[in-house]
Design an enzyme around this catalytic site. Structure first.
Site, PDB file in Angstrom:
ATOM      1  N   GLU A   1       0.820  -1.202   0.000  1.00  0.00           N
ATOM      2  CA  GLU A   1       0.000   0.000   0.000  1.00  0.00           C
ATOM      3  C   GLU A   1       0.861   1.262   0.000  1.00  0.00           C
ATOM      4  OE1 GLU A   1      -2.207  -3.010   2.701  1.00  0.00           O
ATOM      5  OE2 GLU A   1      -0.180  -2.654   1.949  1.00  0.00           O
TER       6      GLU A   1
ATOM      7  N   CYS B   1      -0.103   0.336   7.426  1.00  0.00           N
ATOM      8  CA  CYS B   1      -0.621   0.846   6.154  1.00  0.00           C
ATOM      9  C   CYS B   1      -1.955   1.552   6.330  1.00  0.00           C
ATOM     10  CB  CYS B   1      -0.739  -0.296   5.149  1.00  0.00           C
ATOM     11  SG  CYS B   1       0.862  -0.955   4.640  1.00  0.00           S
TER      12      CYS B   1
ATOM     13  N   GLU C   1      13.815 -31.692  -1.637  1.00  0.00           N
ATOM     14  CA  GLU C   1      14.377 -32.445  -2.761  1.00  0.00           C
ATOM     15  C   GLU C   1      15.184 -33.598  -2.152  1.00  0.00           C
ATOM     16  OE1 GLU C   1      15.884 -30.530  -6.210  1.00  0.00           O
ATOM     17  OE2 GLU C   1      15.210 -28.555  -5.566  1.00  0.00           O
TER      18      GLU C   1
END
Length: 381
Positions: free
Chosen positions: A54, A94, A311
């Protein structure tokens, strides 16, 4: 709501994605400011510790307005993919910026589950006389942040298990050769996922067999599509119960360049040598000579590591699934057949009857060259 409203929010969604990799452990957020039917400012959360979406959009609008910046945003609408924050963290709230700049309307996609916000941001805006619309394109906005929503609720990393296999389910030939099963496009996508995750985890079997580097490597074209900061290197996490890792392995030789953690069941004489290389050694015993993966996730989550790409090879994959830490599976399937008795992605104990299978939900499919990527959510999480 109009098609224009949907267009503005979808633009905010696209902007939010540009924060992948660097926003962690904060959420991906995009914002678009509109006045008189046109976009006057855009922004997204670029990096943890920097301004939120924002405030970046407000700064962009003022920059575009130039000399008339003082009243540029009065009466405007802001489309934001996540409820605006209302607390002081590394940056100011914000909600304050929205109110101070006399923005008249706030359209919110996702509700923020963070207890510090959780409805408080929207309430503060309404109390200031601002029109607030919540849950606009919520499903699309929620899809930006499965990692954040999981992490904020559990304080443990969101784990993505990834593997590449042939159409007959093999991750290597009968001799153990595995380079390469998939093509370049699929391999570049894996590096994009590495960039998007805070950690990458592998087992000692994979390290001994393949001597991997486990970093993020992208070609020039791929780098242009990600953050202006370039590829984000994940923290390397090696599960090595008895510290069998070779000191001349690529992991050890590059420990000064990439943050590295070795989780073990017990420390031995090699622990000091690993620490001297800058590797952190964490004992996480399960009492049976192996690593307690759930406890490891708790410890990593406490360090604000919100996401891990697993992985791990077939043994660690099975242990991770059995321990219940896997949230998502991404299977890359190559159009080829190996046959024989080569390894599969998940070995270990295995199910005795079909009803013991771990259920999953297919949520996405995508082609990378000739290779098919299937994205599943694990249902027992």
């Amino acid at each position: 709501m109009t098609n224009e409203d949907r267009q503005f929010m979808r633009r905010a969604i696209d902007l939010a994605k540009a924060g992948e990799g660097w926003a962690h452990p904060n959420p991906l957020v995009g914002a678009v400011i509109v006045k008189d039917g046109r976009i006057i400012g855009e922004g997204y959360h670029r990096k943890c510790g920097e301004l939120h979406a924002e405030r970046n959009a407000i700064a962009d609008a003022k920059n575009r307005a130039g000399g008339s910046a003082a009243d540029a945003l009065e009466g405007a609408a802001i489309y934001v993919t996540l409820e605006p924050c209302c607390h002081y963290g590394k940056t100011p709230p914000c909600t304050e910026a929205i109110i101070e700049n006399k923005i008249a309307r706030v359209v919110i996609g996702s509700r923020d589950p963070n207890p510090l916000v959780a409805g408080k941001g929207a309430k503060i805006l309404r109390e200031a006389g601002i029109e607030v619309l919540e849950d606009f394109l919520q499903e699309e906005c929620d899809a930006l942040n499965p990692v954040f929503f999981h992490y904020i609720g559990t304080k443990t990393p969101y784990v993505i298990m990834k593997y590449a296999m042939t159409a007959d389910g093999k991750i290597a030939t009968k001799t153990g050769a595995s380079k390469w099963i998939t093509g370049e496009g699929a391999r570049q996508e894996v590096h994009r996922i590495r960039h998007a995750c805070m950690g990458i985890m592998a087992g000692i079997g994979t390290v001994l067999a393949d001597d991997p580097l486990l970093n993020c490597r992208m070609d020039e074209a791929a780098e242009q599509d990600i953050s202006p900061y370039g590829p984000c290197q994940p923290i390397r996490i090696i599960c090595d119960s008895h510290l069998r890792i070779a000191l001349d392995s690529q992991i050890c030789r590059t420990a000064d360049k990439y943050e590295t953690i070795v989780a073990c069941a017990d420390e031995n004489d090699k622990a000091d040598a690993l620490k001297a290389l800058g590797i952190e050694v964490i004992p996480v015993p399960d009492g049976e000579g192996s690593i307690d993966l759930r406890k490891l996730m708790d410890l990593l989550g406490a360090r604000s590591i919100d996401s891990i790409l697993l992985e791990g090879g077939s043994t660690l994959n099975e242990s991770a699934l059995r321990s219940g830490i896997v949230n998502e599976v991404r299977a890359f399937i190559a159009p080829k057949l190996f046959g024989g008795t080569a390894k599969t992605p998940v070995e270990g104990i295995g199910a005795e009857v079909p009803d013991q299978a771990i259920p999953m939900e297919l949520v996405e499919t995508e082609m990378f060259g000739d290779d098919l990527m299937l994205r599943y959510l694990v249902k027992n999480i």
